[in-house]
Enzyme design. Structure first.
Site, PDB file in Angstrom:
ATOM      1  N   GLU A  71     -11.007  -1.120  -5.479  1.00  0.00           N
ATOM      2  CA  GLU A  71     -11.485  -0.208  -4.448  1.00  0.00           C
ATOM      3  C   GLU A  71     -10.537   0.989  -4.316  1.00  0.00           C
ATOM      4  O   GLU A  71      -9.353   0.893  -4.641  1.00  0.00           O
ATOM      5  CB  GLU A  71     -11.565  -0.928  -3.101  1.00  0.00           C
ATOM      6  N   ARG A 123       0.822  -1.205   0.000  1.00  0.00           N
ATOM      7  CA  ARG A 123       0.000   0.000   0.000  1.00  0.00           C
ATOM      8  C   ARG A 123       0.858   1.258   0.000  1.00  0.00           C
ATOM      9  O   ARG A 123       0.424   2.307  -0.443  1.00  0.00           O
ATOM     10  CB  ARG A 123      -0.896   0.014   1.238  1.00  0.00           C
TER      11      ARG A 123
END
Ligand code: B12
Ligand code: B12
Lengths: 138, 483, 483, 138
Positions: free
Chosen positions: B171, B100
């Site tokens: 997402e 991430r």
């Protein structure tokens, strides 16, 4: 009175809620808190501890990478001359639900003085730190 | 370059791609034409878009877990378990925290240490490191559609690799994957990165491959007032639509008060469609997702089931298109596959028991919807004004001005001036609305509501209420009452 | 003697007592004056009546498990666990099935075999065999009030022993503990036996010791239409009041449709008070209890939690005074104390999260309440007519005529002509209303509702729907749809 | 064709729902069912089996006392001359959640030919009985 602490969430961890609450609770309990917030590197913890002449470093890790992120912190503290600084770690410090005794052992082996499991309420942390810093009993 | 909310032209996009794909060796595996051909072969029942549209048509609520482990085979075993034993309708692949933050080197270390220690040392699936081939091993092994779920401020490479890897939904957003997930990432940058992601999805869309996009609704998951998260979701839907995205799922994290939650989901759907329409985006498909309670959970598994089931009931009664499911291990750590499946089965049972039911409508619901709509409009209008018509620039200015403000956010680009607290019925209100551009009527309403609670609790309005509310659900109730 | 709904005169009652206490040796332990003195020493916080009245005043919903094992010490351990680990507000003592049928000899065998085998060989606590002393060991060991829960057509001796034994609430009634719990017991007899029980409670009441009485609401627990169970509960409240009972909890078994369930509980409370008032019973205290789903449960524990939590939500939203809690072991067998406590904790969490919330009112709820009230009135008026003003006789005649009729009941004194099935939203309606005295408007309403479902399912109205509905919740949904 | 069965719920057990469904399902499947309903004693089962010349007795027990209630049924059948009559038992036949294998063993030792755990759907029971009664395969 020994009451200076450095607070922060280690590594790439962004869980900010508990950190904000701990900041509030420790300050309220009479500590002088240097709060580094989230995503704090080992180096930043050490720098802040040196600068503020801290008595303890309180490391939070929630997101599961605590074990990777905390490796070597004690050694770096030693190198930086923070010889006997108290090191606490707490939160959800490993990945998944693991027996707390084993987790505690692993982190103590890494040089942490105290290890706190998920959801420990601030009262407990504060009482422990006061004890370790030899605050007079109330 | 100057950030504007304008569809990227193809050349610019293709140039950017060259850079992005170089960030890690697996980037070289992405061949867009080949990826399109691969996606075209994925059958309908394994595509997010068709499943969601079907559910929208039939008024159904689908269930979806979160799940991700570091190694490919273990990840396949996990997801297979969730589709079989958990009766999941939609599958996730949750990405680890190093990926991430584009720390692919650290992720690699996590993969290696997971292999040698036999324990998962990462909190998710490092999709970039596993590359296109690794992703395809996962998506092709399953019967249900699979989505990438993460929290990545700069997800450009991740998007390239996972879409080529057969995922059919992605997402995130430039706000929702920055403010709750980063400390130092400027909004200009993340909005730009997410224009890239949306442009990529738009490119697939142009070529006839429809990919679902889902802004992350719950933000910090902790007492986020509905107008704040709805405003962000609508903005991200608009930004995505501009880049060519057609199929969007707007999301909301359960706050806990039934009427407020149902009102929020309904308002979210309505206003998303209205704003898309107002800005001329046609043929948009809009679905909704409710996230079961995203804040601190009770450690006790029975109580965790209760929180899960109540979230499921709200999702069904609000007729959300899908619900994201928590597990009985939530408070403790990344769940085992068994705990994850148990959360899903409990959710499925509630959803099915309520499938044919609706909440009794009525004045209170109407009023709650009107409040949320008006607040959201206040925020959106002011944001547009600040951007002088440009939504992307408006967002940057709005965060700077505290016009959009997310409670408990780690980002330094978030003002952090608002303070939410529950009212006497447990609805989330503003104890302090900071600099949100709410009109006086709305501010008075919130003040009244918080005062009602203070009176009922025989204490003054104070920050202690906020703290009590943060712990409340994990301590077994909704409103954090004194003693 | 002729059964009439008239308060027994004291001499008659005292004569009856002499006989009753002879039925088993432990009867000799009961000394009414000593029992009154013993009860008078039980502090307020251990009394059912005060706990219920407190909850009524504060609008709270209390939680109560079912639990009973054959041996005294084990039973104390079990109940202590439920009050500590389960956070139960009220405690039960569930009586075994032999005792319920006055087969004290068989119960004794069960006690002995439980001792020797180390396994519970009875499905509950044989209170009569354990006697007054045994009961006091139990009730005095606990912090919370304890109730006797059973299913005993002739509970006279059980009532004598348990009230003297320190229990402060007694469940049951002449209809509700006959029709679902017996095959051959004439209603005349059981109504008479329960006049005895109520007279005993009335006697305690006259002496200043208030004991709670609770008609058993759910009856057979399987698709019982609200009007049927509400009518029975109101009748038993009236019969009890006549004998001097003052504190009554009327009950209802969750059917599964939120609006119908909330409407049923509200109508039950209203109509109970109205009828008590109409027949001149003053100073009555009326509370309500919702039983979590009483029909077949899913075997999977996660799904069982879902059923439990949805029942809890309904109890909270209907603001029932208490909720009777199921366990994740329900489908499999008498639960372990751990499973029982888990069901309680899940329930507590839901109740507390919803404590401050109310359902959105509205037309549909109003309409549903109006329907239930009208149906219940139809049944009650006709019952009174049949008894020519005497309610007790009316009940006997009403069952004979099928004017009151309980689905799936084992009793030969029940007509068994009605057939319940769910409508398209899952509310329980009449597929066949048998000989219930509903007016044409009501019959048409039910017909329409069932037809709507048949149309939605593309099948004809048939008994198969009923079968499908019986299995539905255990198979993971509310309405038993085809394939 | 052997298709005559006696059905009932043994002992003091009043669980009527499953019994009514089994009655419906077995009848529907082509069996001739003598349904004794709930609260059936061992003697009533045996009388009904003799009277109807039954091929099998299907005993239900739901309420937990199954183990006490079923003791001696096989012996009484033998005494009554129902030498090889099939005996099935099903439902929640013991108190509490116990490992099914052990429960099955105990009931087989009591002389039951087949033992069915909680929630067995009628299709399964019917298929088993057809097999044991040698119905032609469909
Ligand atoms: C809210 C939340 C989020 C929010 C965070 C918003 C924000 N920026 O703050 C969002 C949605 C963004 C999020 C993201 C993620 N999360 Co998260 N999150 C939670 C959740 C639900 C609540 C955390 C919380 O706020 N609790 C309330 C506060 C008050 O409590 P606390 O944080 O536990 O802190 C208290 C104590 O632990 C203690 N304490 C904490 N630190 C220390 C240190 C010391 C020294 C001491 C003495 C005490 C102490 O005192 C604090 C105050 O009381 C928890 C699960 C839970 N607890 O229910 C998961 C959880 C922490 N998250 C998890 C994960 C995996 C993630 C993600 C990786 C993936 C994902 N699910 O999207 C990302 C991580 C992103 C990143 N890089 O960090 C996991 C961690 C798993 C593990 N360790 O095995 C958890 C446990 C959920 C789970 N079971 O999977 N999350
Ligand atoms: C409804 C119900 C009741 C109703 C019954 C109404 C009535 N008269 O019919 C009421 C509320 C009155 C009741 C009372 C009691 N009950 Co009850 N009840 C249930 C419940 C919830 C559902 C039963 C049901 O109807 N299922 C639906 C039908 C279709 O399924 P079924 O009965 O299981 O039957 C199917 C299969 O088992 C199978 N099958 C059944 N028998 C046989 C036989 C053969 C040969 C074969 C092949 C197959 C087979 O086929 C059937 C059709 O599919 C069950 C728990 C559950 N299952 O969820 C508890 C349960 C059976 N009850 C239980 C108990 C203890 C009682 C009580 C003693 C105490 C109490 N809780 O009040 C009393 C007993 C009174 C008595 N003397 O019998 C326990 C039994 C515990 C155990 N064995 O360890 C259970 C399991 C609940 C629990 N977990 O504690 N109960």
């Amino acid at each position: 009175m020994r009451n200076k602490i450095v607070l922060g969430v280690i590594g790439a961890d962004v869980h900010a809620v508990g950190n904000q609450i701990l900041n509030y609770a420790f300050t309220d309990a009479g500590f002088h808190v240097v709060n580094l917030g989230v995503m704090v590197s080992q180096e930043e913890f050490i720098e802040a501890a040196i600068e503020s002449d801290a008595d303890a470093i309180l490391v939070s890790s929630l997101y599961g990478h605590g074990e990777l992120d905390c490796q070597g912190l004690r050694e770096k503290c030693d190198e930086a001359g923070l010889k006997d600084i108290l090191l606490y770690v707490g939160g959800n410090i490993v990945v998944g639900k693991q027996p707390f005794e084993e987790v505690e052992k692993r982190f103590k082996a890494m040089g942490f003085d105290r290890v706190f499991g998920p959801g420990t309420p601030p009262e407990v942390d504060i009482a422990a730190l006061k004890e370790d810093l030899n605050w007079p009993k109330e | 370059m100057q950030l504007t909310n304008k569809k990227w032209d193809l050349d610019f996009f293709m140039n950017q791609r060259q850079e992005v794909l170089k960030a890690w060796p697996t980037g070289a595996e992405v061949d867009l034409d080949e990826a399109l051909a691969y996606q075209a072969e994925i059958p309908k029942e394994k595509r997010f878009v068709s499943k969601l549209n079907e559910a929208l048509r039939d008024g159904k609520t689908l269930i979806q877990p979160r799940a991700g482990v570091p190694l490919i085979n273990e990840h396949i075993v996990l997801l297979s378990h969730l589709e079989q034993e958990g009766e999941a309708d939609l599958l996730p692949t949750t990405i680890d925290s190093y990926t991430r933050l584009n720390r692919y080197q650290d992720a690699q270390r996590g993969i290696e240490e997971s292999k040698t220690s036999g324990k998962a040392m990462l909190n998710g699936f490092p999709a970039v490191n596993h590359g296109v081939k690794g992703c395809r091993m996962v998506t092709s092994a399953l019967k249900k559609p699979v989505q990438v779920r993460h929290g990545t401020p700069d997800a450009r490479l991740l998007a390239e690799i996972t879409l080529a890897g057969g995922f059919t939904s992605f997402e995130g957003g430039g706000i929702s994957y920055n403010i709750p997930y980063a400390k130092n990432a400027p909004l200009q940058d993340t909005l730009f990165f997410w224009q890239y992601c949306d442009r990529l999805v738009g490119y697939y869309e142009d070529k006839g491959i429809s990919i679902n996009r889902e802004p992350f609704g719950p933000l910090t998951g902790t007492l986020v007032p509905p107008c704040v998260s709805n405003a962000v979701a609508i903005i991200e839907a608009l930004l995505a639509a501009e880049q060519g995205v057609k199929n969007i799922t707007v999301g909301y994290g359960q706050c806990g008060n039934l009427i407020q939650d149902v009102a929020a989901i309904r308002a979210l759907k309505q206003q998303t469609m209205e704003y898309l329409d107002r800005f001329g985006y046609k043929d948009m498909e809009v679905s909704t997702v409710l996230h079961q309670w995203m804040g601190g959970f009770p450690a006790d598994e029975a109580k965790a089931f209760a929180v899960i089931c109540w979230g499921s009931a709200v999702a069904a009664l609000a007729n959300a298109t899908k619900v994201i499911v928590k597990t009985p291990h939530e408070a403790l750590g990344v769940p085992t596959k068994e705990a994850n499946a148990a959360g899903l089965r409990a959710t499925k049972q509630v959803i099915m028991m309520l499938a044919d039911q609706a909440i009794a409508d009525g004045e209170r619901l109407e009023h709650e919807m009107a409040v949320i709509r008006e607040e959201t409009d206040c925020i959106l209008e002011r944001t547009l004004e600040l951007g002088e018509g440009d939504l992307a620039m408006g967002v940057v200015a709005a965060f700077e001005a505290g016009v959009i403000d997310v409670p408990f956010a780690p980002s330094r680009y978030n003002a952090g001036k608002i303070m939410p607290a529950r009212d006497n019925e447990g609805a989330v209100r503003f104890l302090n609305a900071g600099r949100l551009p709410l009109n006086q009527k709305l501010l008075d309403f919130h003040k009244k509501k918080i005062q009602e609670r203070a009176d009922a609790e025989h204490r003054g309005v104070s920050f202690q209420m906020v703290i009590d509310d943060v712990y409340a659900i994990s301590k077994g109730r909704l409103v954090g009452r004194p003693h």
